[in-house]
Structures are given as C-alpha cells and as structure tokens.
Design a protein around this motif. Structure first.
Motif, PDB file in Angstrom:
ATOM      1  N   THR A  27       1.128   2.092 -10.567  1.00 30.87           N
ATOM      2  CA  THR A  27       0.818   0.763 -10.052  1.00 30.87           C
ATOM      3  C   THR A  27       1.836   0.318  -9.011  1.00 30.87           C
ATOM      4  N   VAL A  28       3.106   0.581  -9.248  1.00 24.02           N
ATOM      5  CA  VAL A  28       4.148   0.196  -8.296  1.00 24.02           C
ATOM      6  C   VAL A  28       3.940   0.900  -6.958  1.00 24.02           C
ATOM      7  N   VAL A  29       3.678   2.202  -6.999  1.00 24.32           N
ATOM      8  CA  VAL A  29       3.454   2.959  -5.766  1.00 24.32           C
ATOM      9  C   VAL A  29       2.211   2.452  -5.039  1.00 24.32           C
ATOM     10  N   ALA A  30       1.148   2.164  -5.788  1.00 24.34           N
ATOM     11  CA  ALA A  30      -0.083   1.679  -5.170  1.00 24.34           C
ATOM     12  C   ALA A  30       0.141   0.359  -4.446  1.00 24.34           C
ATOM     13  N   VAL A  31       0.830  -0.574  -5.096  1.00 24.68           N
ATOM     14  CA  VAL A  31       1.090  -1.876  -4.468  1.00 24.68           C
ATOM     15  C   VAL A  31       1.983  -1.709  -3.247  1.00 24.68           C
ATOM     16  N   GLU A  32       3.028  -0.904  -3.366  1.00 23.23           N
ATOM     17  CA  GLU A  32       3.965  -0.739  -2.259  1.00 23.23           C
ATOM     18  C   GLU A  32       3.299  -0.085  -1.053  1.00 23.23           C
ATOM     19  N   LEU A  33       2.477   0.923  -1.290  1.00 20.92           N
ATOM     20  CA  LEU A  33       1.763   1.554  -0.184  1.00 20.92           C
ATOM     21  C   LEU A  33       0.822   0.572   0.495  1.00 20.92           C
ATOM     22  N   GLY A  34       0.210  -0.301  -0.303  1.00 17.65           N
ATOM     23  CA  GLY A  34      -0.753  -1.246   0.247  1.00 17.65           C
ATOM     24  C   GLY A  34      -0.150  -2.306   1.142  1.00 17.65           C
ATOM     25  N   VAL A  35       1.150  -2.613   0.937  1.00 15.05           N
ATOM     26  CA  VAL A  35       1.766  -3.686   1.723  1.00 15.05           C
ATOM     27  C   VAL A  35       2.703  -3.162   2.808  1.00 15.05           C
ATOM     28  N   ASP A  36       2.816  -1.859   2.930  1.00  9.77           N
ATOM     29  CA  ASP A  36       3.807  -1.300   3.863  1.00  9.77           C
ATOM     30  C   ASP A  36       3.211  -0.680   5.119  1.00  9.77           C
ATOM     31  N   GLY A  37       2.012  -1.071   5.481  1.00 13.00           N
ATOM     32  CA  GLY A  37       1.508  -0.695   6.795  1.00 13.00           C
ATOM     33  C   GLY A  37       0.659   0.549   6.866  1.00 13.00           C
ATOM     34  N   LEU A  38       0.496   1.277   5.782  1.00  6.38           N
ATOM     35  CA  LEU A  38      -0.388   2.443   5.814  1.00  6.38           C
ATOM     36  C   LEU A  38      -1.837   1.976   5.790  1.00  6.38           C
ATOM     37  N   SER A  39      -2.709   2.745   6.417  1.00  3.69           N
ATOM     38  CA  SER A  39      -4.130   2.429   6.334  1.00  3.69           C
ATOM     39  C   SER A  39      -4.614   2.661   4.907  1.00  3.69           C
ATOM     40  N   THR A  40      -5.722   2.053   4.567  1.00  2.00           N
ATOM     41  CA  THR A  40      -6.252   2.210   3.212  1.00  2.00           C
ATOM     42  C   THR A  40      -6.588   3.660   2.914  1.00  2.00           C
ATOM     43  N   LEU A  41      -7.084   4.384   3.913  1.00  4.51           N
ATOM     44  CA  LEU A  41      -7.392   5.794   3.711  1.00  4.51           C
ATOM     45  C   LEU A  41      -6.120   6.582   3.424  1.00  4.51           C
ATOM     46  N   GLN A  42      -5.051   6.285   4.142  1.00  3.59           N
ATOM     47  CA  GLN A  42      -3.786   6.962   3.883  1.00  3.59           C
ATOM     48  C   GLN A  42      -3.283   6.654   2.477  1.00  3.59           C
ATOM     49  N   VAL A  43      -3.443   5.407   2.061  1.00  2.00           N
ATOM     50  CA  VAL A  43      -3.047   5.022   0.704  1.00  2.00           C
ATOM     51  C   VAL A  43      -3.825   5.847  -0.322  1.00  2.00           C
ATOM     52  N   GLY A  44      -5.137   5.961  -0.122  1.00  2.00           N
ATOM     53  CA  GLY A  44      -5.959   6.731  -1.047  1.00  2.00           C
ATOM     54  C   GLY A  44      -5.562   8.194  -1.094  1.00  2.00           C
ATOM     55  N   LEU A  45      -5.253   8.765   0.060  1.00  2.00           N
ATOM     56  CA  LEU A  45      -4.839  10.168   0.108  1.00  2.00           C
ATOM     57  C   LEU A  45      -3.534  10.386  -0.645  1.00  2.00           C
ATOM     58  N   VAL A  46      -2.570   9.479  -0.452  1.00  2.00           N
ATOM     59  CA  VAL A  46      -1.287   9.618  -1.150  1.00  2.00           C
ATOM     60  C   VAL A  46      -1.475   9.469  -2.649  1.00  2.00           C
ATOM     61  N   LEU A  47      -2.222   8.444  -3.063  1.00  2.00           N
ATOM     62  CA  LEU A  47      -2.427   8.212  -4.492  1.00  2.00           C
ATOM     63  C   LEU A  47      -3.208   9.346  -5.142  1.00  2.00           C
ATOM     64  N   GLY A  48      -4.165   9.916  -4.404  1.00  2.00           N
ATOM     65  CA  GLY A  48      -4.958  11.014  -4.954  1.00  2.00           C
ATOM     66  C   GLY A  48      -4.162  12.281  -5.176  1.00  2.00           C
ATOM     67  N   CYS A  49      -2.995  12.382  -4.544  1.00  2.00           N
ATOM     68  CA  CYS A  49      -2.168  13.584  -4.708  1.00  2.00           C
ATOM     69  C   CYS A  49      -1.672  13.744  -6.144  1.00  2.00           C
ATOM     70  N   HIS A  50      -1.531  12.632  -6.862  1.00  2.00           N
ATOM     71  CA  HIS A  50      -1.134  12.738  -8.273  1.00  2.00           C
ATOM     72  C   HIS A  50      -2.172  13.529  -9.061  1.00  2.00           C
ATOM     73  N   SER A  51      -3.445  13.243  -8.821  1.00  2.00           N
ATOM     74  CA  SER A  51      -4.512  13.960  -9.528  1.00  2.00           C
ATOM     75  C   SER A  51      -4.523  15.435  -9.155  1.00  2.00           C
TER      76      SER A  51
END
Length: 443
Positions: A27-51
């Motif tokens: 959750t912390v990583v998701a929130v931080e990525l969302g407010v730090d200027g990455l596009s939503t697609l980039q956020v999804g790609l980074v978060l999906g790497c955990h899976s």
C-alpha cells in the motif's frame, strides 16, 4: 489439537509479522508511486512486478529450500526482502522499484512456502480443517493490520519503510527459536492449463479472473483512494475495511455454493459484483458511503472466485490427487495477478481513477456471461455430487498450504484406489458401469 496449535504458535506469529509487513509495503509503494509523477500505466507495471516475482519464486524457490534447509533459506529470504524495503526511500526510480518489487515478490514466495510447509507438515487427519481455518483468520488479521499501519508515517519518508523492514526481519525470530523439526518441502505436481480447461473451463478462467481482480484491486485501490483526495489515514482505513469485508463474505458464499448449482452461484455473484463495480465507478469518488458499500461485495466476491473455481475443478475430478489440480489452478491465479495491476492501470490512465472499477466490473461481467453461456450449453454437476467448498486464500500463498485441504484426505487414505483408476480394469475384466462425471463435459 491444542498441542498442535501450541507447537505451531511460532509459525503463526512469523506469518502474522510477515504478512503485515508486505501488506503495509504494497500500500505504501502504491500510494507513493501514485503521487510522484509516474503515469498510471507505469504505476501498474511497477506494482505488477511483485506478482511476477511471486510466481517465479513459487516455481523455483523450492530448490533453494531443499539445498540449504528451511531456517537458513527463510533467513536469506527475509534478509533480502528487508534490504529491498529499505532501499525504496533511498532512491526513487521507477525501474529500480520494479526490480525491488520482483525481489520482494520472489522472497515472499519463499518465505510463505517455508511457513506453510511447516504448518501443513504438522497437520493430521483430525487437525487439518482446523489448522486451515486458523490460517485463514491469521492471514486476514495480518493483512488488515498491515493496512492500519499505513497511517503511521508518510510514504516518502524513511520511518514507514523502517517499520516494514522491522516486521519482515522480526518474522524470522519466532521461526528461528522454535524447537520443532522443520519438514522437507514437497514439490507439488501441477496439472497443465489444458488439463484444467478439460476438467472445468469455468474453473480455469475463474482462477485467472480471480487473480486479476484481487491483484488489480489490492494494488491499485490505494492509488484510486489517493487520487480522489483521501488522506493517508483514510486510505489505511479503506483498505483495512476491504480486507475485513473479504473475510466476512467468504463463509456465507461458500455455504451457498455447496447448496446450489455452483455455476449458477458464481454467475450470480459475478453479476452482483459487476453492479457494485459500476456503482463504485459512477458514484464512489463523490460519496464514500457508496464506495464502502460497493467495495465489500466487489473485493469480497473477487476473493471468492478462486476457492469456488477450485471447487468446480474438483467437482469434475474422478481420479488423481486433487492437490495437483489445486497447484495448477494456483499457478493460473498467479498469471491473473500479473495481468490485473497492468490492465487496471490501463483503464485508469484512459478513464481516470474510476477506470479501476470499470476494469473490475468488466472482468466480472465477461466472466459472468461466459459462465451463463456454459450453463446453457453443457450440463451441470448435480448438487448432490458437488465436492465440498473449502475457503483457501490464494493471494500470497504457495502450494504448500494446499496440503491442508480436507479434499486431499481421501487420496492420502486410499491412494491405491486412484492408482487403480489410472491403471484401468484388469485384463479380461469388463469395466463396471460408472456413475462418475467422466463422460460429462467440464463445467
């Protein structure tokens, strides 16, 4: 029974600490990525790497555990995951964080596999169901606890990541101090996807859809909540509510699926979840009461898809160890978890924050239509012949916990029956007329 639970208290303590830590980090990583200027697609790609890392770890981490032992491998996985969590606030870089998410996911698979194999290794015929129930409660409690801890610090500050690291590394302490003997992990055989599809197309696709829905929501919902103006404390409460609602919904849905046609049940709950997703997409950002009310069936029913799909597969298994089917479907679920965050992010980038719920509603709608179509074109398994529904948390779990599935008991007690079924009738003996589902198409 009491002695078994006491002997496993250290394992459940380690599980609580680790799940709380990784839940907090996600959750912390998701929130931080969302407010730090990455596009939503980039956020999804980074978060999906955990899976991606988790799926790779579930396939290959067993080799390391077998080579160096349970406690040593657990220590190594915990050290790497702890270090990766502490690197996050040092360098904000999307590519680096993607690598860190893969590392944490890989280590999470290894850590969970060690804990689950330890728990399942102590299970007996009399304690298997109870241990599985305790495991579910501990898992959900730890996940909710991790969400509540989100509000303890800012997502761009070092202390919150330190809390994550403390939880992960402290999960090593109960396991390292236990005097119980570590069981050797088993290498789970898996049915191939084509075999699962032959048994139950609805079950296989339900496993994939369940993974996409659960991972899509759990990784992107914090981004959605932050985008619509929730504070960090509100995001924390919202995510904790979603986890607890999921725990509350599992049992009644399981009971329904045992007493009614399983395909009808899963089609009905998918339709309800579709309507909840539409409500959240249209009104959720403007009325938090509607968002909460819609989230309960949406996320809760998404988490029900895997165990119901597993039950549909088992409904059509006439021979062989059900654990191999469970392990195969768990891998299909893992594939879905890799797809969900990226696909959900694509919808959010195109439609705004509400795109997350449009994606979730769309997946539920497509799956519901598919199951309805299968219901009209193929016969259903009679309710009396359906296997028992068993609640199994698929998120962040490994095939080791599947040993606690009570449906495994028959195979464990009478494996020769299954061997004879595989071998076929003896020479010169006419096969008996069967009352099984062998000639019926998979549901």
């Amino acid at each position: 029974m009491g002695q078994v639970i006491v002997s496993l208290a250290a394992m459940f303590a380690s599980l609580t600490l680790f799940i709380a830590g990784t839940s907090l980090l996600t959750t912390v990583v998701a929130v931080e990525l969302g407010v730090d200027g990455l596009s939503t697609l980039q956020v999804g790609l980074v978060l999906g790497c955990h899976s991606v890392g988790f799926v790779i770890g579930s396939l290959f981490a067993t080799r390391l555990v077998r080579r160096v032992g349970q406690v040593r491998s657990f220590a190594a996985f915990a050290a790497v995951a702890c270090s990766a969590s502490l690197i996050h606030p040092l360098f904000f870089d999307g590519a680096l964080w993607a690598v860190l998410r893969v590392l944490v996911g890989f280590c999470a698979a290894g850590l969970i596999m060690v804990l689950e194999s330890w728990i399942s290794g102590r299970a007996t015929h009399a304690t298997r169901g109870a241990l599985l129930g305790i495991y579910q409660v501990v898992f959900f409690f730890a996940a909710a606890l991790g969400q509540y801890l989100v509000s303890l610090g800012e997502t761009d500050d070092y202390p919150i990541y330190t809390i994550v690291a403390i939880l992960i590394v402290m999960s090593l302490v109960p396991l390292a101090l236990t005097r119980s003997e570590a069981p050797a992990p088993d290498t789970a055989d898996r049915l191939r996807f084509r075999q699962l599809y032959a048994l139950s197309p609805s079950g296989l696709l339900g496993g994939i859809a369940g993974g996409a829905l659960v991972a899509g929501f759990s990784t992107l919902a914090p981004v959605y909540a932050s985008d619509i103006g929730m504070s960090l404390a509100e995001v924390s409460r919202y995510m904790a509510f979603a986890v607890l609602a999921t725990m509350a919904i599992q049992w009644p849905i399981g009971r329904l699926s045992d007493h009614f046609d399983r395909r009808l049940t899963v089609a009905a709950i998918s339709t309800i979840a579709t309507l909840a997703g539409i409500a959240a997409a249209v009104v959720g950002a403007h009325d938090l009461r509607v968002l909460y009310v819609a989230t309960a069936p949406l996320f809760g029913l998404a988490a029900c898809l895997y165990p119901i799909s597993l039950s549909m597969v088992n409904d059509n298994m006439d021979r062989g160890d059900p654990i191999s089917a469970s392990a195969g479907l768990l891998l299909a679920y893992g594939v879905g978890t890799c797809i969900g965050p990226v696909a959900g992010a694509v919808f959010m980038q195109g439609l705004g924050p509400a795109g997350l719920f449009v994606f979730l509603a769309g997946v539920f709608a497509v799956y519901s239509l598919f199951v309805f179509w299968r219901g009209f074109t193929t016969p259903s398994v009679p309710v009396a012949d359906q296997s028992r529904f068993v609640t199994i948390v698929a998120a962040n779990t490994s095939p080791a916990i599947l040993e606690l599935d009570p449906r495994h008991e028959l195979y464990m007690e009478t494996p020769h029956i299954f061997d004879e079924l595989h071998a076929g009738p003896a020479p010169g003996v006419e096969p008996a007329e069967s009352s099984t589902n062998a000639d019926r198409p998979g549901v």
